[in-house]
Design a protein around this motif. Sequence first.
Motif, mmCIF file in Angstrom:
data_model
loop_
_atom_site.group_PDB
_atom_site.id
_atom_site.type_symbol
_atom_site.label_atom_id
_atom_site.label_comp_id
_atom_site.label_asym_id
_atom_site.label_seq_id
_atom_site.Cartn_x
_atom_site.Cartn_y
_atom_site.Cartn_z
ATOM 1 N N LEU A 211 -15.531 4.073 -5.678
ATOM 2 C CA LEU A 211 -14.104 4.378 -5.591
ATOM 3 C C LEU A 211 -13.656 4.559 -4.137
ATOM 4 O O LEU A 211 -12.473 4.368 -3.819
ATOM 5 C CB LEU A 211 -13.785 5.640 -6.395
ATOM 6 N N TYR A 213 -14.158 2.665 -1.793
ATOM 7 C CA TYR A 213 -13.720 1.392 -1.212
ATOM 8 C C TYR A 213 -12.201 1.256 -1.226
ATOM 9 O O TYR A 213 -11.641 0.480 -0.458
ATOM 10 C CB TYR A 213 -14.389 0.220 -1.930
ATOM 11 N N LEU A 214 -11.536 2.007 -2.096
ATOM 12 C CA LEU A 214 -10.071 2.014 -2.084
ATOM 13 C C LEU A 214 -9.521 2.702 -0.845
ATOM 14 O O LEU A 214 -8.372 2.473 -0.450
ATOM 15 C CB LEU A 214 -9.538 2.719 -3.333
ATOM 16 N N PHE A 215 -10.349 3.560 -0.228
ATOM 17 C CA PHE A 215 -9.913 4.329 0.937
ATOM 18 C C PHE A 215 -10.541 3.808 2.228
ATOM 19 O O PHE A 215 -10.417 4.449 3.273
ATOM 20 C CB PHE A 215 -10.260 5.807 0.744
ATOM 21 N N CYS A 219 -8.781 -2.336 3.200
ATOM 22 C CA CYS A 219 -8.168 -2.194 1.876
ATOM 23 C C CYS A 219 -7.170 -1.040 1.862
ATOM 24 O O CYS A 219 -6.062 -1.177 1.313
ATOM 25 C CB CYS A 219 -9.249 -1.981 0.813
ATOM 26 N N TYR A 220 -7.537 0.078 2.470
ATOM 27 C CA TYR A 220 -6.652 1.239 2.474
ATOM 28 C C TYR A 220 -5.346 0.935 3.209
ATOM 29 O O TYR A 220 -4.259 1.254 2.720
ATOM 30 C CB TYR A 220 -7.351 2.431 3.121
ATOM 31 N N THR A 224 -3.876 0.474 -0.489
ATOM 32 C CA THR A 224 -3.932 1.820 -1.056
ATOM 33 C C THR A 224 -2.944 2.783 -0.416
ATOM 34 O O THR A 224 -2.309 3.581 -1.121
ATOM 35 C CB THR A 224 -5.357 2.392 -0.917
#
Length: 265
Positions: A211, A213-215, A219-220, A224
Amino acid sequence: MATSRWSSEVTEMFFMASNLLRYANDHLLQKKRTESESEETEHLEVDKEKLEQMLHVLQCVEVFVELTARRLGGNPLRYIIVFAVAAVKSSIRLCLLYQHNRVLVGSLGSSSSDAPTGWMGARTGLFFKQSHPKSRMSHHIPNKDMILAELCYTMRPVVHLLSLGVFKSKSWVPYVLALGLDLFSLKTLHKYEHPTERQAVELTRRKTSLLLYLFRSPCYNEFTEQRLMGLVNYLNRIPVVNMLTDGIAEYLPEWQSVYYYVWGP
């Protein structure tokens, strides 16, 4: 003013000190337990435990060392120190993997023993539980696939940092490389038969950590952040809840700026 400038480092120093004291306490308790073990078993276990203790100590100090390096030498010194720590940790994991057949080596805070362990007070007769008990090696020797999977997980931090130096932080290449190594490792290790309880806990932790990896950048920054800040702004309108969301909004940029918060362990 000086205290305010170093507030993050001071906070992390106290957290680091508490973890180091806990491990020092465990080391003393382990000496008590090993007195009744055979010399042959003790010799094999002591080598393994020394490596694991070194790994846990590095996990205790890595954030404080990173913050201090950033404060003293900026990002260039910070990334040199971060890479050095990552290289040492990977070397320790490689020794545990190839010399002791250790896969799914736990990270700080994920330890779990197969049974309650500790030592009995000679005078009081009370049982003192160990906060980070000695790990028990699984009798199941990992096959080549399992070794390759653990190798991918072990080398992921080094591969990510090297690719980060080549492609820079805004590139998707370091991100995709790290994610690919983690996914391959988890898919293969999921087939690992007869894990100990501690290994099962570590496997669950690694799955949950996906999870993060969303931050992780980029990507963030590209996906995100906008959605998360939109949710925070919406929740800020709700009384009481806004006390929590205000703290998240203030803390998140600082958390994002620390490599070992986002990309550790």
